[in-house]
Motif scaffolding. Structure first.
Motif, PDB file in Angstrom:
ATOM      1  N   LYS A   1       0.842  -1.184   0.000  1.00  0.00           N
ATOM      2  CA  LYS A   1       0.000   0.000   0.000  1.00  0.00           C
ATOM      3  C   LYS A   1       0.889   1.249   0.000  1.00  0.00           C
ATOM      4  CE  LYS A   1      -4.024  -2.003   0.163  1.00  0.00           C
ATOM      5  NZ  LYS A   1      -4.988  -1.861  -0.947  1.00  0.00           N
ATOM      6  N   PRO A   2       0.540   2.275  -0.776  1.00  0.00           N
ATOM      7  CA  PRO A   2       1.350   3.502  -0.794  1.00  0.00           C
ATOM      8  C   PRO A   2       1.228   4.262   0.516  1.00  0.00           C
ATOM      9  CG  PRO A   2      -0.646   3.790  -2.074  1.00  0.00           C
ATOM     10  CD  PRO A   2      -0.606   2.340  -1.687  1.00  0.00           C
ATOM     11  N   PRO A   3       2.093   5.258   0.729  1.00  0.00           N
ATOM     12  CA  PRO A   3       2.009   6.057   1.959  1.00  0.00           C
ATOM     13  C   PRO A   3       0.624   6.652   2.164  1.00  0.00           C
ATOM     14  CG  PRO A   3       4.055   6.520   0.812  1.00  0.00           C
ATOM     15  CD  PRO A   3       3.250   5.639  -0.098  1.00  0.00           C
ATOM     16  N   SER A   4       0.165   6.601   3.409  1.00  0.00           N
ATOM     17  CA  SER A   4      -1.163   7.092   3.751  1.00  0.00           C
ATOM     18  C   SER A   4      -1.172   7.477   5.216  1.00  0.00           C
ATOM     19  CB  SER A   4      -2.220   6.022   3.477  1.00  0.00           C
ATOM     20  OG  SER A   4      -2.009   4.894   4.314  1.00  0.00           O
TER      21      SER A   4
ATOM     22  N   TRP B   1       2.398   5.670   7.253  1.00  0.00           N
ATOM     23  CA  TRP B   1       3.031   6.919   6.841  1.00  0.00           C
ATOM     24  C   TRP B   1       3.983   6.750   5.665  1.00  0.00           C
ATOM     25  CZ3 TRP B   1       4.591   8.261  12.562  1.00  0.00           C
ATOM     26  CH2 TRP B   1       3.414   8.511  13.287  1.00  0.00           C
ATOM     27  N   LEU B   2       4.704   5.642   5.611  1.00  0.00           N
ATOM     28  CA  LEU B   2       5.657   5.397   4.519  1.00  0.00           C
ATOM     29  C   LEU B   2       5.224   4.223   3.650  1.00  0.00           C
ATOM     30  CD1 LEU B   2       9.069   5.909   6.390  1.00  0.00           C
ATOM     31  CD2 LEU B   2       7.607   7.597   5.280  1.00  0.00           C
ATOM     32  N   GLY B   3       3.981   3.793   3.781  1.00  0.00           N
ATOM     33  CA  GLY B   3       3.487   2.676   2.992  1.00  0.00           C
ATOM     34  C   GLY B   3       3.767   1.341   3.658  1.00  0.00           C
ATOM     35  N   THR B   4       3.471   0.271   2.917  1.00  0.00           N
ATOM     36  CA  THR B   4       3.704  -1.089   3.415  1.00  0.00           C
ATOM     37  C   THR B   4       4.530  -1.868   2.406  1.00  0.00           C
ATOM     38  OG1 THR B   4       1.654  -1.905   2.427  1.00  0.00           O
ATOM     39  CG2 THR B   4       1.517  -1.075   4.674  1.00  0.00           C
ATOM     40  N   ASP B   5       5.054  -3.023   2.849  1.00  0.00           N
ATOM     41  CA  ASP B   5       5.907  -3.826   1.971  1.00  0.00           C
ATOM     42  C   ASP B   5       5.133  -4.986   1.363  1.00  0.00           C
ATOM     43  OD1 ASP B   5       5.637  -5.646   4.018  1.00  0.00           O
ATOM     44  OD2 ASP B   5       7.727  -5.564   4.664  1.00  0.00           O
ATOM     45  N   ASP B   6       5.847  -5.966   0.838  1.00  0.00           N
ATOM     46  CA  ASP B   6       5.213  -7.069   0.114  1.00  0.00           C
ATOM     47  C   ASP B   6       4.431  -8.005   1.020  1.00  0.00           C
ATOM     48  OD1 ASP B   6       7.760  -7.741   1.208  1.00  0.00           O
ATOM     49  OD2 ASP B   6       7.718  -9.611   0.067  1.00  0.00           O
ATOM     50  N   LEU B   7       4.636  -7.894   2.344  1.00  0.00           N
ATOM     51  CA  LEU B   7       3.867  -8.714   3.292  1.00  0.00           C
ATOM     52  C   LEU B   7       2.909  -7.870   4.125  1.00  0.00           C
ATOM     53  CD1 LEU B   7       6.677 -11.152   4.548  1.00  0.00           C
ATOM     54  CD2 LEU B   7       4.911 -11.583   2.823  1.00  0.00           C
TER      55      LEU B   7
ATOM     56  N   ARG C   1       3.657  -5.258   5.925  1.00  0.00           N
ATOM     57  CA  ARG C   1       4.268  -4.705   7.137  1.00  0.00           C
ATOM     58  C   ARG C   1       4.504  -3.204   6.966  1.00  0.00           C
ATOM     59  NH1 ARG C   1       8.944  -9.247   7.255  1.00  0.00           N
ATOM     60  NH2 ARG C   1       9.093  -8.377   5.142  1.00  0.00           N
ATOM     61  N   ASP C   2       4.329  -2.469   8.042  1.00  0.00           N
ATOM     62  CA  ASP C   2       4.477  -1.020   8.017  1.00  0.00           C
ATOM     63  C   ASP C   2       5.948  -0.637   7.832  1.00  0.00           C
ATOM     64  OD1 ASP C   2       3.116   1.686   8.600  1.00  0.00           O
ATOM     65  OD2 ASP C   2       4.827   1.672   9.973  1.00  0.00           O
ATOM     66  N   ILE C   3       6.243   0.125   6.772  1.00  0.00           N
ATOM     67  CA  ILE C   3       7.633   0.443   6.446  1.00  0.00           C
ATOM     68  C   ILE C   3       8.241   1.406   7.460  1.00  0.00           C
ATOM     69  CG2 ILE C   3       9.092   1.637   4.762  1.00  0.00           C
ATOM     70  CD1 ILE C   3       7.470   0.364   2.564  1.00  0.00           C
ATOM     71  N   PHE C   4       7.471   2.366   7.942  1.00  0.00           N
ATOM     72  CA  PHE C   4       8.011   3.285   8.943  1.00  0.00           C
ATOM     73  C   PHE C   4       8.435   2.531  10.201  1.00  0.00           C
ATOM     74  CE2 PHE C   4       7.282   6.087  12.659  1.00  0.00           C
ATOM     75  CZ  PHE C   4       8.313   6.974  12.432  1.00  0.00           C
ATOM     76  N   THR C   5       7.610   1.589  10.620  1.00  0.00           N
ATOM     77  CA  THR C   5       7.950   0.795  11.801  1.00  0.00           C
ATOM     78  C   THR C   5       9.222   0.003  11.573  1.00  0.00           C
ATOM     79  OG1 THR C   5       5.609   0.597  12.358  1.00  0.00           O
ATOM     80  CG2 THR C   5       7.105  -0.975  13.381  1.00  0.00           C
ATOM     81  N   ARG C   6       9.315  -0.641  10.430  1.00  0.00           N
ATOM     82  CA  ARG C   6      10.512  -1.431  10.136  1.00  0.00           C
ATOM     83  C   ARG C   6      11.738  -0.542   9.944  1.00  0.00           C
ATOM     84  NH1 ARG C   6      10.098  -6.611   9.214  1.00  0.00           N
ATOM     85  NH2 ARG C   6      11.789  -6.711   7.674  1.00  0.00           N
ATOM     86  N   LEU C   7      11.515   0.666   9.421  1.00  0.00           N
ATOM     87  CA  LEU C   7      12.617   1.606   9.262  1.00  0.00           C
ATOM     88  C   LEU C   7      13.169   2.021  10.619  1.00  0.00           C
ATOM     89  CD1 LEU C   7      13.766   2.964   6.620  1.00  0.00           C
ATOM     90  CD2 LEU C   7      12.547   5.013   7.349  1.00  0.00           C
ATOM     91  N   ALA C   8      12.267   2.289  11.568  1.00  0.00           N
ATOM     92  CA  ALA C   8      12.701   2.706  12.904  1.00  0.00           C
ATOM     93  C   ALA C   8      13.448   1.583  13.616  1.00  0.00           C
ATOM     94  CB  ALA C   8      11.491   3.152  13.723  1.00  0.00           C
ATOM     95  N   TYR C   9      12.916   0.372  13.561  1.00  0.00           N
ATOM     96  CA  TYR C   9      13.603  -0.747  14.200  1.00  0.00           C
ATOM     97  C   TYR C   9      14.878  -1.120  13.439  1.00  0.00           C
ATOM     98  CZ  TYR C   9       9.900  -1.683  17.593  1.00  0.00           C
ATOM     99  OH  TYR C   9       9.025  -1.583  18.654  1.00  0.00           O
ATOM    100  N   GLY C  10      14.865  -0.933  12.120  1.00  0.00           N
ATOM    101  CA  GLY C  10      16.078  -1.180  11.345  1.00  0.00           C
ATOM    102  C   GLY C  10      17.194  -0.214  11.692  1.00  0.00           C
ATOM    103  N   ALA C  11      16.829   1.003  12.140  1.00  0.00           N
ATOM    104  CA  ALA C  11      17.848   1.964  12.570  1.00  0.00           C
ATOM    105  C   ALA C  11      18.647   1.414  13.744  1.00  0.00           C
ATOM    106  CB  ALA C  11      17.178   3.286  12.957  1.00  0.00           C
ATOM    107  N   ARG C  12      17.994   0.615  14.594  1.00  0.00           N
ATOM    108  CA  ARG C  12      18.716   0.003  15.720  1.00  0.00           C
ATOM    109  C   ARG C  12      19.832  -0.899  15.217  1.00  0.00           C
ATOM    110  NH1 ARG C  12      14.278  -1.902  20.276  1.00  0.00           N
ATOM    111  NH2 ARG C  12      13.688   0.201  20.952  1.00  0.00           N
ATOM    112  N   ALA C  13      19.508  -1.742  14.231  1.00  0.00           N
ATOM    113  CA  ALA C  13      20.507  -2.671  13.705  1.00  0.00           C
ATOM    114  C   ALA C  13      21.649  -1.919  13.028  1.00  0.00           C
ATOM    115  CB  ALA C  13      19.851  -3.637  12.715  1.00  0.00           C
ATOM    116  N   SER C  14      21.314  -0.893  12.231  1.00  0.00           N
ATOM    117  CA  SER C  14      22.341  -0.163  11.493  1.00  0.00           C
ATOM    118  C   SER C  14      23.255   0.625  12.424  1.00  0.00           C
ATOM    119  CB  SER C  14      21.687   0.766  10.474  1.00  0.00           C
ATOM    120  OG  SER C  14      21.025   0.035   9.476  1.00  0.00           O
ATOM    121  N   LEU C  15      22.679   1.362  13.367  1.00  0.00           N
ATOM    122  CA  LEU C  15      23.496   2.154  14.278  1.00  0.00           C
ATOM    123  C   LEU C  15      24.313   1.267  15.210  1.00  0.00           C
ATOM    124  CD1 LEU C  15      20.971   4.993  15.194  1.00  0.00           C
ATOM    125  CD2 LEU C  15      22.952   5.147  13.692  1.00  0.00           C
ATOM    126  N   MET C  16      23.710   0.193  15.684  1.00  0.00           N
ATOM    127  CA  MET C  16      24.439  -0.731  16.550  1.00  0.00           C
ATOM    128  C   MET C  16      25.601  -1.367  15.782  1.00  0.00           C
ATOM    129  SD  MET C  16      22.945  -3.836  18.896  1.00  0.00           S
ATOM    130  CE  MET C  16      22.320  -4.762  17.488  1.00  0.00           C
TER     131      MET C  16
END
Length: 290
Positions: free
Chosen positions: A64-67, A71-77, A79-94
């Motif tokens: 689904k596109p951003p709405s 806020w940033l749309g959803t992926d192929d399953l 899942r909320d992209i903004f949520t995954r982006l925020a949690y992914g920041a943990r992995a990248s910064l760590m």
């Protein structure tokens, strides 16, 4: 307390204050610090500011596109992209911080030994360092990660060991310059042990360039972690990672471009932030700059 006793403390505070003022006058450095702080807050506060579970799927909201709901749309399953982006920041910064910590913990002692003692010790460490530097950083990280096995922890070890030669060479060069100073010669002449001279007199004076290089290397480590996750050697699905998000998004570039734009933009911004921050620290910590 007498004025004489206060003088050394005031002399110490003055360079620090001057360095902070130079840093704050550097607009690029301030922008970099703000970007880094924003992503750190995003990672730390992810459970409080994100609307969903990063692993929660929904076949009713696939791509689904951003709405307002996502806020940033959803992926192929779904899942909320903004949520995954925020949690992914943990992995990248760590990954960036821990990888550089590994490189410092291993590289700095070897650099101190090579620069201080010279001779056979320097020759052996320098030749091994040059051999590792002959291999491109990312190629070496991929090889080590493949050898250790796919996981975020192994990826951090691989990136840290791949960055280690850079800190060995930098530390060695700084020690060669510092060890000829009068205060080091004076400490050696009164019979202080080598380990005390290295820890008390040499290490503190080689720290500023190491801090700058560490900041810049965090940016490189974040790109390396994203690359390893993209290749399946870093953070493993379904755990969120910017690299693995891009790996999924490559299959939907035309149908759902937001799946790649936002993780790619996050990598760009955080790397830009650390590079600007590192450049600002370099200017602020350089005693030759007025």
């Amino acid at each position: 307390m007498t004025a004489t006793a206060l003088a050394p403390e005031a002399a110490t505070r003055k360079p620090r204050s001057r360095g902070l003022q130079k840093f704050l006058r550097n607009k690029g450095a301030v922008v970099g610090a703000v970007l880094v702080l924003a992503f750190v807050l995003l990672a730390v506060l992810a459970p409080l500011i994100t609307p969903q579970d990063p692993l929660q799927t929904s076949f009713l909201t696939i791509r689904k596109p951003p709405s307002a709901a996502h806020w940033l749309g959803t992926d192929d399953l779904g899942r909320d992209i903004f949520t995954r982006l925020a949690y992914g920041a943990r992995a990248s910064l760590m990954a960036g911080v821990i990888s550089v910590a590994i490189a410092l913990a291993v590289g700095v002692p070897f650099g101190l030994l090579a620069g201080y003692y010279g001779g056979l010790v320097d020759g052996a460490i320098s030749r091994a360092t040059e051999a590792m530097l002959a291999i491109p950083f990312l190629i070496l990280a991929i090889a080590l990660a493949a050898f250790l096995g796919p996981s975020l922890g192994n990826a951090m070890i691989a990136i840290g060991l791949s960055a280690m030669p850079l800190f060995i060479r930098l530390t060695r060069g700084q020690v060669l310059s510092v060890k000829t100073e009068d205060y080091v010669e004076g400490a050696r002449s009164i019979g202080l042990p080598d380990r005390w001279i290295i820890i008390r007199y040499i290490l503190p004076n080689v720290l500023p360039p190491l801090i700058v290089q560490a900041t810049l290397t965090i940016a490189t480590a974040i790109i390396a972690e994203a690359s390893l996750s993209f290749l399946g050697l870093g953070q493993q699905p379904p755990s969120p990672s910017w690299g693995s998000m891009l790996n999924t998004a490559k299959n939907f570039m035309s149908q759902a471009p937001w799946m790649s734009v936002f993780p790619g933009g996050a990598i760009f911004l955080v790397v830009l932030g650390f590079n600007l921050l590192g450049d600002g620290l370099r200017d602020a910590l350089d005693p030759r700059e007025s």
